[in-house]
Design a protein around this motif. Sequence first.
Motif: not given
Length: 302
Positions: A36-48, A96-98, A146-150
């Motif tokens: 979940g977001s508490g374990e993996l914050d997708v806005t956290d570069r190091e966590a991702v 974008r980080l992902l 979407e644009r970041e992923v593509l």
Amino acid sequence: MTGLALLVAGGRGQLGRDLAVLADAAPEVGFAHAPGSGELDVTDREAVADAVAVLAAAARDAGLRPVVVNASAYTAVDAAESDVERAFQVNSDGPRLLATTCAAQGVPLLHVSTDYVFPGDGDRPYEPEDPTGPQSVYGRSKLAGEREVLRGCERGWVVRTAWVYGAHGANFVKTMCRLERERETLAVVDDQRGTPTWSADLAAGLLELARAVAVGRGPAARVLHCTNAGDTTWFGLARAVFEELGADVTRVRPCTTADFPRTAPRPAYSVLSGAAWRDAGLTPLRPWREALTAAFAAGAFA
């Protein structure tokens, strides 16, 4: 069949939970982690970076093919109008980080998006290549993601869906079940049209796509639509819920969008075409009404 190793970002949300359950039961999935977001914050570069690296290493050690599914999102449509920065952090910066991390690790990425990227003024199902034109902050933030992923991941796919409901979290179907108990009558908007989509069916579609991309058979089209088939209005869906509950459907009465103003504008028409999904050799999802019956039969709203 080549085994899969899955990382599901947003794994404690409505879709993420269903995907995690499905993955755990699938014999071809040798490893699945759904934080979940508490374990993996997708806005956290190091966590991702750490999460994707762990996935890649686990897959390599076990002889599996890794795939990341991003089911995380800021979905509070009305709140996003005044919480713009956070909406874009989760819905754009996170993807974008992902994307850049998955690209660096050579891991495919499936990113879940929304019908709200379209303007909602159409009169036929939207194809993936149709012009976008989101009318809300939520929609704009999702389009940016979407644009970041593509742009950031050559092996990244965007999967748009719509009107998702399921056993977990808050959703329209759950709300109608509650209101059926609490109110004698209720008015529901009848001039917004889309496709209700059961999260369990969407999860099955994403797992099928994950199998394909893992072995290098990902669709040439990198933007796809995946919803249950057919369309209705919120009023039509509400009456269908009452039918499933054995309640008098005439207690649900139609109203207009103007009768029920919201902070964020909603698309009047956001039906998504499944043609590209079918053309990619992926299994079309069943009709929405059939899926709703199946969801109730499965005890999703018990």
